[in-house]
Each structure stands twice: as C-alpha cells, then as structure tokens.
Scaffold this motif. Structure first.
Motif, PDB file in Angstrom:
ATOM      1  N   ILE A 155       0.816  -1.210   0.000  1.00 37.88           N
ATOM      2  CA  ILE A 155       0.000   0.000   0.000  1.00 37.88           C
ATOM      3  C   ILE A 155       0.853   1.265   0.000  1.00 37.88           C
ATOM      4  N   LYS A 156       0.351   2.250  -0.680  1.00 36.94           N
ATOM      5  CA  LYS A 156       1.026   3.545  -0.749  1.00 36.94           C
ATOM      6  C   LYS A 156       1.140   4.124   0.658  1.00 36.94           C
ATOM      7  N   ASP A 157       2.280   4.743   0.928  1.00 27.58           N
ATOM      8  CA  ASP A 157       2.560   5.164   2.302  1.00 27.58           C
ATOM      9  C   ASP A 157       1.815   6.430   2.725  1.00 27.58           C
ATOM     10  N   VAL A 158       0.703   6.717   2.050  1.00 29.66           N
ATOM     11  CA  VAL A 158      -0.157   7.829   2.457  1.00 29.66           C
ATOM     12  C   VAL A 158      -1.387   7.281   3.189  1.00 29.66           C
ATOM     13  N   LEU A 159      -1.508   5.938   3.206  1.00 26.41           N
ATOM     14  CA  LEU A 159      -2.649   5.296   3.856  1.00 26.41           C
ATOM     15  C   LEU A 159      -2.223   4.836   5.247  1.00 26.41           C
ATOM     16  N   SER A 160      -2.971   5.259   6.256  1.00 32.22           N
ATOM     17  CA  SER A 160      -2.609   4.968   7.638  1.00 32.22           C
ATOM     18  C   SER A 160      -2.635   3.471   7.899  1.00 32.22           C
ATOM     19  N   SER A 161      -1.593   2.987   8.581  1.00 33.37           N
ATOM     20  CA  SER A 161      -1.508   1.569   8.919  1.00 33.37           C
ATOM     21  C   SER A 161      -1.185   1.463  10.399  1.00 33.37           C
ATOM     22  N   LYS A 162      -2.074   0.810  11.113  1.00 34.68           N
ATOM     23  CA  LYS A 162      -1.948   0.713  12.565  1.00 34.68           C
ATOM     24  C   LYS A 162      -0.639   0.037  12.973  1.00 34.68           C
ATOM     25  N   LEU A 218       6.877  13.185   8.665  1.00 35.86           N
ATOM     26  CA  LEU A 218       6.226  12.029   9.291  1.00 35.86           C
ATOM     27  C   LEU A 218       7.136  10.794   9.324  1.00 35.86           C
ATOM     28  N   ALA A 219       8.443  11.019   9.276  1.00 36.37           N
ATOM     29  CA  ALA A 219       9.384   9.894   9.193  1.00 36.37           C
ATOM     30  C   ALA A 219       9.205   8.896  10.339  1.00 36.37           C
ATOM     31  N   ASP A 220       8.757   9.369  11.500  1.00 34.44           N
ATOM     32  CA  ASP A 220       8.604   8.477  12.652  1.00 34.44           C
ATOM     33  C   ASP A 220       7.165   8.354  13.121  1.00 34.44           C
ATOM     34  N   TYR A 221       6.233   8.746  12.292  1.00 39.21           N
ATOM     35  CA  TYR A 221       4.823   8.739  12.712  1.00 39.21           C
ATOM     36  C   TYR A 221       4.219   7.336  12.583  1.00 39.21           C
ATOM     37  N   VAL A 222       3.682   6.830  13.686  1.00 41.96           N
ATOM     38  CA  VAL A 222       3.067   5.492  13.703  1.00 41.96           C
ATOM     39  C   VAL A 222       1.587   5.630  14.073  1.00 41.96           C
ATOM     40  N   PRO A 223       0.688   5.479  13.103  1.00 34.39           N
ATOM     41  CA  PRO A 223      -0.745   5.664  13.387  1.00 34.39           C
ATOM     42  C   PRO A 223      -1.259   4.628  14.380  1.00 34.39           C
ATOM     43  N   CYS A 224      -2.302   5.025  15.125  1.00 30.98           N
ATOM     44  CA  CYS A 224      -2.934   4.075  16.053  1.00 30.98           C
ATOM     45  C   CYS A 224      -4.230   3.530  15.443  1.00 30.98           C
ATOM     46  N   PHE A 225      -4.386   3.683  14.133  1.00 29.55           N
ATOM     47  CA  PHE A 225      -5.574   3.140  13.462  1.00 29.55           C
ATOM     48  C   PHE A 225      -5.234   2.826  12.011  1.00 29.55           C
ATOM     49  N   ASP A 226      -6.054   1.972  11.391  1.00 28.88           N
ATOM     50  CA  ASP A 226      -5.913   1.659   9.972  1.00 28.88           C
ATOM     51  C   ASP A 226      -6.857   2.528   9.152  1.00 28.88           C
ATOM     52  N   ARG A 279     -12.280   7.711   2.267  1.00 29.24           N
ATOM     53  CA  ARG A 279     -10.966   8.345   2.412  1.00 29.24           C
ATOM     54  C   ARG A 279     -10.510   8.370   3.868  1.00 29.24           C
ATOM     55  N   TYR A 280     -11.269   7.763   4.757  1.00 29.12           N
ATOM     56  CA  TYR A 280     -10.893   7.776   6.175  1.00 29.12           C
ATOM     57  C   TYR A 280      -9.535   7.106   6.353  1.00 29.12           C
ATOM     58  N   GLY A 281      -8.596   7.842   6.937  1.00 29.86           N
ATOM     59  CA  GLY A 281      -7.255   7.301   7.141  1.00 29.86           C
ATOM     60  C   GLY A 281      -6.300   7.549   5.989  1.00 29.86           C
ATOM     61  N   GLY A 341     -17.247   1.160  -1.052  1.00 29.30           N
ATOM     62  CA  GLY A 341     -18.421   1.125  -0.194  1.00 29.30           C
ATOM     63  C   GLY A 341     -18.525   2.311   0.747  1.00 29.30           C
ATOM     64  N   HIS A 342     -19.730   2.489   1.239  1.00 29.36           N
ATOM     65  CA  HIS A 342     -19.997   3.624   2.114  1.00 29.36           C
ATOM     66  C   HIS A 342     -19.361   3.423   3.490  1.00 29.36           C
ATOM     67  N   ASP A 343     -18.968   4.545   4.092  1.00 31.29           N
ATOM     68  CA  ASP A 343     -18.350   4.489   5.407  1.00 31.29           C
ATOM     69  C   ASP A 343     -18.784   5.730   6.170  1.00 31.29           C
ATOM     70  N   ALA A 344     -19.358   5.516   7.316  1.00 31.93           N
ATOM     71  CA  ALA A 344     -19.891   6.634   8.102  1.00 31.93           C
ATOM     72  C   ALA A 344     -18.787   7.599   8.533  1.00 31.93           C
ATOM     73  N   ARG A 345     -17.533   7.146   8.526  1.00 31.71           N
ATOM     74  CA  ARG A 345     -16.448   8.012   8.974  1.00 31.71           C
ATOM     75  C   ARG A 345     -15.949   8.967   7.878  1.00 31.71           C
ATOM     76  N   ASP A 346     -16.430   8.785   6.657  1.00 31.98           N
ATOM     77  CA  ASP A 346     -16.111   9.727   5.578  1.00 31.98           C
ATOM     78  C   ASP A 346     -17.431  10.244   5.025  1.00 31.98           C
ATOM     79  N   SER A 347     -17.779  11.478   5.389  1.00 31.40           N
ATOM     80  CA  SER A 347     -19.097  12.002   5.014  1.00 31.40           C
ATOM     81  C   SER A 347     -19.217  12.236   3.509  1.00 31.40           C
ATOM     82  N   THR A 348     -18.103  12.182   2.770  1.00 33.57           N
ATOM     83  CA  THR A 348     -18.191  12.311   1.310  1.00 33.57           C
ATOM     84  C   THR A 348     -18.275  10.946   0.631  1.00 33.57           C
ATOM     85  N   SER A 349     -18.186   9.876   1.399  1.00 32.74           N
ATOM     86  CA  SER A 349     -18.344   8.566   0.763  1.00 32.74           C
ATOM     87  C   SER A 349     -19.831   8.377   0.471  1.00 32.74           C
TER      88      SER A 349
END
Lengths: 497, 95
Positions: free
Chosen positions: A81-88, A99-107, A203-205, A235-243
C-alpha cells in the motif's frame, strides 16, 4: 519462486483458496523477489517482512492465526500500500521527513478492508511527498525507478505502488489519485490503474492532500485483478461524510457478463488526441481504439472544450486545499518538531520549513496566496467556476457516448531528473488526468502496448460517468484480451531470480 | 500582475514557513511563471457560472449523540514530540 510472482492476483488467490499453495510460500516468493529487485527499483519506504510472514504462518495454521476463512476474497494474497494510507502500528510517512517516525494508532478504512478480506500487507510504498508530484522524485526517501527502464521515472505520485506491481514484487497495490497519481504511473509502468468515482472508496485514514479531489484505487497487472481489489475496498463508510451510500456491484462477476463491445459508443475528444501528444503515444492509443472498433464499438468525436484550462483550475484548487490540510503539521501532536525553537510561532515556522520538502512548500505557499485576503475571488472562486465548466463538458459528452477514450499522458515515462527543476512543465504532464478529479469521474489506465520509439508502456484512459466502474472494467477487460500482452519489464528482466 | 519579493515574504509568514533568501528568490520567479499560466483562466467567461467546490452533493449527516471512546490517551500521545503523560507540551506562549 519467480513462477509464483508472475501469476495474476486472480490466479494466486484461486490457488491459495484451493490449498495448492500456502500463504507462507507465496509471501516468501514475494520477499525473495523484493530482496532481488528492491536495491535497484526502490519501491518501498517500509518493508513489513516479519509481520507478513507471521501473518501468513498464522493463516496457514488453521485455527491458530487470525480467523480468516480461505473463502475470503484475498485470503493469503500479498499486496502493498502507498505510504499515504494509515496503517496501525506501522509507520506512515507520506514520503515526508515530517512524518518519518509517525506510527498511526488506526488503519485507514481501505487498509482495514484489505485485512478483513484476508490480504497480507508486504509494506508501505514510495511516493511523492504528500502525493505532490508526478514522478516520485519528491520523496524524502529517494526516488523510485521505472522497472521498464531504470533511468526513467515510474510516474507519480503513486510511483512506488506502480513499480512494485510492475516488477512483480506484489500482486496488487493501493494507490491514491488526486490529479492522476494512480493513472499516470500505471500508464508509465504498464499497469491497470483505476481511479474510482469520488465517494466510491472511503478516504478515512488517507492523509489528506486535496480533499475534494483525493480518491483511493487499485493498481494491478490485469483488469480482473483491479476488479477484485475494487470490490474489496469500495463502499460507504460513516467516517467519511463524502463517501456515497450506493451499493457496491460485484465487479469481478460483471466481467463475465459482456462478450464484445457491440452497442458501445466511445467518445474521442479532439482535445485529447491533438497537438502536444507524442506521436508514439497517439499511434499506440489509436491501435487500441481500432481494436475496440473491431470488437463492435462505435467511435464518435466529442468535445471537452475546457480541457486547456483544467490544469490551471486544478492546481489552484489542489494547492488551496493542500495549504489548508497541511496546516495540521504544527510540530505538536505528531510528526517532526524543531526542538531548538523557543517561541511558538518560530517553532511552527522552523518545524515546517525543515519537515516539508521544496515542492510541498511551493504548493502550500501558492495555496496560501490564492486563499489570502483580496485574491480569493480571483483565484479560488474562479478555479471553482471553471471546475463546473469542466464537469459540464463531460456531462454533455456523455449524452453522445457511453465512455470516453484518450491517452492517459502526452508522453511515455520521462527521464529521472528531466523535469524536476521546472515545476510548471511537470504540472502540465497531468493535462488528461486532472479533469476527471475536478469532475469526480472514474477513469482507468489500460496498458495498450509498448511505444515504438521509446519501447516504454503506453496507457489508454477509459473514462465513464459517475459510478460506471463496472462498465469501464468490462470494456477494459474485453480490450485487454485483444491487445498485445506486455512482457516482463525490460529494466528488471536481467535480475530474474 | 507580478508577485514581489515582499509578497513572497508575507505569504511565507501566513503559511508559517521560514524561507532562505535564496528560496524567496527562486519561489518568486517560479510563482510568476506559474501564475502567468494560471491567469489563462481569465480567458474563460464565468460570470453566470456557479462555483463547484466538491464533486458530490453534500448533505449534513446526523447521527445519535452517543459517547464513544475510540482511542486511549496513551495511543494518541505516543506520536507527540513532547508530552507529559497527560498533555501535549508546547513552547511557552504567555511570558
């Protein structure tokens, strides 16, 4: 092991599901391939070898690992996956020092959906910093090389995704497309790349660049593979209001529902086939259109009169949204901070100047300028009005045709370093891809063969109305079987293991 | 219209960036090139055109007002350049 890597995603998932291959065998084959080619291609920012192997072993040992039945659509299939997508739990750099050391807490939702489908993620792929670029040269982690010719760029901004899949390191990848960042690298690397309709994929994450333009999509070696991946992530996702809350068709099943192109009208916009497009690109795309006609398609001329102004409108919109989105990088909650700065404003300024690369700073500056007091109407509002006209052009064209066809880019892959010092020239390479993002439309890059002079892949762009991904994939699938099959990429062929 | 050296400096302040003198010069030249190109938009008559800011029709999405806890404090503080275990730490703002 190369035999495993050369299979399509569709075929490897069938063999995995049938138990002919273990997930570990397939992951090992990919890791070997990556070991061999990564030093020359540099597609990855972060490899996840250990996690991938552990996940594969767990899945193979039924009942002991993650409880994903073999019937899941991507059971055991290695993707990246492209490194613009958050990976827990795995760093997500966006190709930036910031963001060289940024580690997301969600996917990201798209990543979560891949995992739920049973996919194994091999790593995070290189990209232009914050997806701003058309060559992957703007990465803080160094450029990626085009597997077809190591002196050429893979395109961008999803250049790592394109190179990894073209070099057979992964069976598919996710990219993101704000102004062509899936389609142009797919075209440069001989892949199928699909930018879905705005709102089709959550687009969430996805770390935002230009929120009204960004969309996530698949990059694969075949149309069927892209259909499989799209079905998983859409598919639709409640966390992205434009989905958009619309049902997701069974894209892979739809491929079997059409046998030729009879009854299909393809619009050919004069603006996409005229001046400014390299002759070898026009020739390759024309041959593909001729093939479509042989298969029953009817071609008609259409006009998209605002094409010439789309790049200017696009860059104002994109830069304005970027300047706003990237304001969040303040050195406080995550990311790089200049720890030397003693005063707050100075801390913001020195943090952002050291954390962002030059192209990102340029776009933030231009976006800030366009939105600044006294200029808003002249730039941002004007661009949004032209955006409406670009959308209306497409809507009118679709009164006369079912899909639109034209080149993805005016050239094949250009040389590393060739355009990097001239931002405007680089922006103008996006002329045929930017308009779709402005209008929100889906578009697919279909490899139509190698150009006769450069010997590099050429992509034909198939554009459809909103939510016509099923039709676009059907058309591409039928054409694919009647077009030249691409060989192993020439630049890495000598590295076959 | 040309962008002056002072305008580049002003925009850098608005964008919270520090630019070297060299970068100010470079951006000045590049911005004028890029804006000359952007100004081709003025050839398009747009007086009666409604701006399009997003390709989808937005409607306000309502949901029930239910308290949720998605992430814990430690996870959210983990990426902060400086924190005290409870809060983000920032440089002194008030003297």
């Amino acid at each position: 092991m190369i035999e495993i890597c050369t299979e399509t995603l569709a075929s490897i998932r069938r063999r995995l599901a049938a138990g002919e291959l273990s997930a570990e065998e397939v992951v090992r084959a990919c890791l070997e391939r990556i070991d061999t080619l990564e030093p020359t291609v540099h597609a990855f920012i972060t490899r996840m070898d250990e996690q991938a192997l552990a996940q594969a072993r767990g899945m193979d040992a039924a009942g002991r690992g993650p409880d994903v039945p073999r019937t899941h659509p991507l059971w055991g299939v290695p993707v990246a996956i492209k490194d613009v997508l958050s990976s827990k739990g795995v760093r997500t750099t966006c190709g930036s020092r910031m963001l060289a050391d940024y580690v997301p807490c969600f996917d990201a939702v798209a990543v979560e959906k891949l995992k739920d489908a049973g996919a194994i993620i091999l790593g995070k792929l290189n990209m232009d910093e914050f997806a701003m670029g058309s060559s992957t040269e703007n990465s803080a982690f160094g450029p990626t090389r085009n597997p077809w010719n190591l002196d050429k760029v893979p395109g961008g901004s999803s250049g790592g995704s394109a190179a990894a899949v073209a070099a057979h390191m992964a069976f598919g990848a996710l990219g993101t497309d704000t102004g062509g960042s899936i389609r142009q690298p797919a075209s440069f690397c001989g892949l199928v790349g699909l930018k879905p309709t705005y709102g089709r994929v959550s687009r969430y994450g996805l770390v935002a660049y230009a929120s009204s333009l960004d969309q996530i999509g698949p990059m694969c070696r075949t149309v069927e593979d892209a259909a499989i991946l799209l079905k998983v992530i859409a598919g639709h996702d409640a966390r992205d209001s434009t989905s958009v809350d619309a049902p997701v068709p069974d894209y892979p099943a739809m491929l079997a529902e059409r046998f030729d192109l009879s009854g299909l009208t393809v619009g050919l916009p004069g603006e996409y086939w005229g001046e400014g497009v390299d002759a070898e690109v026009v020739t390759a795309c024309r041959e593909a259109i001729t093939a479509a006609e042989r298969l029953g398609a009817k071609c008609v001329p259409v006009s998209l009169p605002h094409t010439a102004h789309a790049v200017a409108a696009y860059y104002i919109v994109a830069m304005a949204e970027a300047s706003s989105n990237l304001a969040r990088f303040d050195g406080i909650r995550y990311g790089f901070r200049d720890g030397q700065a003693r005063e707050l404003i100075e801390m913001y300024r020195s943090t952002r100047s050291q954390g962002f690369g030059e192209e990102v700073q340029r776009r933030i500056m231009l976006g800030t300028f366009a939105l600044s007091s006294g200029y808003y109407d002249a730039y941002y509002k004007k661009a949004a009005q032209v955006r409406r006209l670009v959308q209306q052009d497409f809507l009118r064209a679709f009164d006369q045709c079912d899909v639109i066809g034209g080149p993805v880019a005016p050239t094949t892959a250009f040389g590393l370093g060739e355009k990097i010092d001239d931002p405007l020239t680089m922006y103008l390479t996006d002329i045929f891809t930017n308009p779709l993002n402005l209008a929100g439309l889906p578009g697919l890059s279909l490899p139509v063969g190698l150009a006769k002079d450069s010997g590099l892949p050429v992509g034909l762009q198939i554009i459809g109305p909103n939510f016509s991904e099923g039709l676009i994939l059907q058309v591409a699938y039928i054409m694919e079987r009647n077009l030249p099959v691409l060989s192993m990429p020439a630049g890495v062929e000598q590295n076959r293991s | 219209m040309k962008i002056s050296h002072d305008e580049v400096v002003k925009v850098a302040a608005l964008a919270r960036l520090n630019l070297s003198e060299e970068k100010i010069e470079l951006f000045g030249v590049q911005f004028n090139d890029i804006l000359d190109y952007i100004h081709t938009l003025n050839q398009v008559e747009t007086n009666a055109v409604e701006p399009l800011y997003s390709p989808v029709t937005h409607s306000t999405v309502f949901r029930d007002d239910v308290v949720r806890k998605d992430y814990d404090r430690d996870a959210l503080l983990a990426n902060a350049p400086e924190n005290d275990g409870q809060f983000f730490v920032v440089p002194r703002i008030v003297g």
